[in-house]
Design an enzyme around this catalytic site. Structure first.
Site, mmCIF file in Angstrom:
data_model
loop_
_atom_site.group_PDB
_atom_site.id
_atom_site.type_symbol
_atom_site.label_atom_id
_atom_site.label_comp_id
_atom_site.label_asym_id
_atom_site.label_seq_id
_atom_site.Cartn_x
_atom_site.Cartn_y
_atom_site.Cartn_z
ATOM 1 N N GLY A 227 0.330 138.219 19.554
ATOM 2 C CA GLY A 227 -1.104 138.462 19.664
ATOM 3 C C GLY A 227 -1.803 137.157 19.988
ATOM 4 O O GLY A 227 -1.185 136.218 20.511
ATOM 5 N N SER A 228 -3.077 137.099 19.651
ATOM 6 C CA SER A 228 -3.835 135.914 20.038
ATOM 7 C C SER A 228 -3.504 134.713 19.145
ATOM 8 O O SER A 228 -3.021 134.871 18.020
ATOM 9 C CB SER A 228 -5.333 136.211 19.938
ATOM 10 N N VAL A 231 -5.503 134.661 15.653
ATOM 11 C CA VAL A 231 -4.946 135.594 14.659
ATOM 12 C C VAL A 231 -3.566 135.110 14.199
ATOM 13 O O VAL A 231 -3.248 135.112 13.004
ATOM 14 C CB VAL A 231 -4.879 137.043 15.215
ATOM 15 N N GLY A 232 -2.758 134.658 15.124
ATOM 16 C CA GLY A 232 -1.423 134.151 14.778
ATOM 17 C C GLY A 232 -1.496 132.994 13.795
ATOM 18 O O GLY A 232 -0.736 132.918 12.829
ATOM 19 N N GLU A 249 4.319 134.748 18.562
ATOM 20 C CA GLU A 249 4.137 134.589 20.020
ATOM 21 C C GLU A 249 2.663 134.796 20.300
ATOM 22 O O GLU A 249 2.112 135.866 20.015
ATOM 23 C CB GLU A 249 4.973 135.611 20.795
ATOM 24 N N CYS A 283 0.258 137.592 28.358
ATOM 25 C CA CYS A 283 0.150 136.202 27.909
ATOM 26 C C CYS A 283 0.844 135.280 28.892
ATOM 27 O O CYS A 283 0.649 134.077 28.862
ATOM 28 C CB CYS A 283 0.678 136.038 26.498
HETATM 29 C C1 UN1 Z 1 6.509 139.274 30.651
HETATM 30 O O1 UN1 Z 1 5.689 138.631 31.322
HETATM 31 O O2 UN1 Z 1 7.616 139.618 31.087
HETATM 32 O O3 UN1 Z 1 2.206 139.548 25.385
HETATM 33 C C2 UN1 Z 1 6.272 139.696 29.245
HETATM 34 C C3 UN1 Z 1 2.703 139.136 26.434
HETATM 35 C C4 UN1 Z 1 4.084 138.533 26.389
HETATM 36 C C5 UN1 Z 1 5.084 139.352 27.136
HETATM 37 C C6 UN1 Z 1 5.112 139.025 28.584
HETATM 38 N N1 UN1 Z 1 4.492 138.355 25.016
HETATM 39 O O4 UN1 Z 1 2.103 139.240 27.491
#
Ligand code: UN1
Length: 481
Positions: A227-228, A231-232, A249, A283
């Site tokens: 998540g963001s 928040v993480g 992540e 992300c």
């Molecule tokens: C990708 O680009 O293959 O939340 C996956 C996200 C990443 C996953 C991206 N954790 O966008």
């Protein structure tokens, strides 16, 4: 109430309550997909207690049992990719082809981790002391809280739940509130795979209610979160305070460098794909296009032309390339970043895309800014929308410096034919993942996923490296009796 009511899965049973949330299609706000039960704090506690009890047995099951369960889940997902893809596209707004590909990815992730159940090996050292044996075992850690975002509502749950179960942990799964349909379908498939009661639990609900209980409960041994970054970091502080494990992540502000010698078609393709596909809600999206002087004008012209051709529309319409934004809140965020960029003096180079829709939805045209000040909000913040900023730089060294000038370090890309620069960039990019002559988003599902700086904390996800989070080492010295 329109539509079906979908319950939570707690302690081996489907349970509902009076509190339910409507799931609305962002491509067509008149379309209610269903209502999804919202777990209470007490129900979340019950799920955790049951997962803790189930752990004492599940941890000792044969790898064959875990393989068979995960393989069965993977097979059913793959057999139902069209239905899963349709749900994902309908509730999140990803195009049908992107959504179906994601469902496919989720099925294969279960298959991959099914086989990982067999590979949970340890290490053997030669002891320094004669007659002493020395082994390092890897053991599951206990109940794992799985907290997932709305942008990959099938692949990310799959790459967190599957390894948790494969290595012998039990799971309490809290999906993002915006996408309960994908979470429910996945959970229904998992629930029918023959896992013992309590090994897997679904608790849909808010972060303030359900998330809070998961993060603070003493029987949750670790939390894997995507998540963001704000928040993480908040979750991380609570987990650290009680000594729980974490795998976080978080955000990205990913650079794509385009050097003078780049193949221009490829550069435009990588930039369009990375910046705007999946409506920029990844992300790993490229939001900073860093372009050297010699190719700059051509690149911006060609990019603006290509943007005019993009077809924005209902996510499930066959010729749509870019679906709507996932929620009203995200749409407002995107709009406010566009206004802020104008206040900060950036030039709107293109705001285009053919938007042809009959239904009310959260549609937003792909947007490109030039002349962006390096300290402004669009240069530094993760926006999570189809908005990219172009930076003009004199040479490769300046490009690398600009690329690394970020609070995040997830995916870093370069488009060039120069092997020496590729090698230098690969070694000096401050990022967990490097993409050469490819978009910054779209990673192979069997490889690790990881970032640096504000993007990630803890062991990588996916691939064999995620074992570091899902297991704990035990070092055993045995002397002669
Ligand atoms: C990708 O680009 O293959 O939340 C996956 C996200 C990443 C996953 C991206 N954790 O966008």
């Amino acid at each position: 109430m329109n539509g079906q009511l979908f319950p939570n899965f707690i302690a081996g049973s489907w349970v509902t309550n009076n509190d339910a949330k409507a799931n609305i299609n962002p491509s067509d706000l008149n379309d209610t997909i269903g209502h999804y039960a919202q777990a209470s704090g007490a129900q979340t506690n019950e799920a955790i207690e049951c997962a803790a009890t189930a752990f004492s047995k599940w941890r000792d099951t044969s790898p064959l049992v875990r393989f068979e369960a995960l393989d069965k889940i993977g097979s059913e997902i793959l057999a139902r990719v069209d239905e899963l893809g349709d749900m994902l596209s309908r509730e999140e707004g990803k195009t049908l082809s992107e959504a179906t590909a994601e469902a496919h990815r989720a099925g294969h992730l279960f298959k991959y981790f099914a086989a990982e159940a067999y590979r949970a090996t340890g290490e053997m050292y030669q002891s320094l002391r004669e007659g002493v044996s020395l082994n390092v075992l890897r053991e599951p850690i206990g109940v794992i809280g799985v907290i997932t975002p709305w942008n990959f509502p099938q692949a990310i749950p799959a790459w967190k739940i599957a390894p948790a179960l494969a290595y012998g942990n039990t799971v309490v799964f809290k999906p993002a509130e915006l996408v309960p349909g994908s979470a429910w379908l996945l959970s229904d498939i998992i629930a029918r795979a023959g896992l013992p009661e309590g090994v897997f639990n679904l608790v849909m609900g808010t972060g303030a209610e359900v998330g809070e209980v998961i993060v603070s409960h003493p029987k949750v041994s670790g939390v894997t979160f995507t998540g963001s970054t704000p928040v993480g970091r908040k979750i991380g502080a609570s987990l650290f305070a009680r000594g729980a494990k974490m795998q976080l992540e978080m955000g990205g502000k990913n650079p794509l460098i385009i050097l003078d010698d780049a193949n221009l078609d490829l550069a435009v393709h990588c930039a369009i794909q990375g910046s705007f596909f999946s409506t920029g809600q990844r992300c790993t999206a490229s939001s900073r296009l860093i372009v050297t002087d010699g190719i700059y004008e051509n690149f911006v012209d060609r990019m603006s032309e290509a943007m005019k051709e993009l077809r924005v529309g209902d996510a499930r319409a066959p010729d749509t390339q870019i679906g709507p934004v996932a929620s009203e809140a995200q749409l407002e965020i995107n709009k406010s970043y566009v206004s802020q960029a104008e206040v900060d003096g950036a030039t709107l180079a293109s705001r285009s895309g053919q938007i042809d829709v009959k239904s009310p939805g959260y549609y937003f045209a792909p947007t490109l800014f030039t002349e962006v000040s390096p300290q402004s909000a669009i240069a530094r913040d993760e926006i999570f929308g189809p908005i990219a900023a172009v930076f003009r730089v004199p040479d490769f060294d300046a490009a690398l410096e600009t690329a690394n000038d970020a609070d995040f370090g997830l995916s870093s890309g370069i488009v060039t034919q120069d092997a020496v620069k590729i090698d230098y960039f690969t070694r000096n990019a401050e990022a967990g993942m490097v993409q050469v002559n490819l978009p910054t988003a779209g990673m192979d599902f069997h490889a690790p996923f990881t970032g640096r700086k504000g993007s990630s904390y803890g062991a990588p996800e996916k691939g064999s490296l995620c074992r570091e989070f899902f297991t704990a080492a035990k070092v055993v010295h045995k002397g002669r009796g």
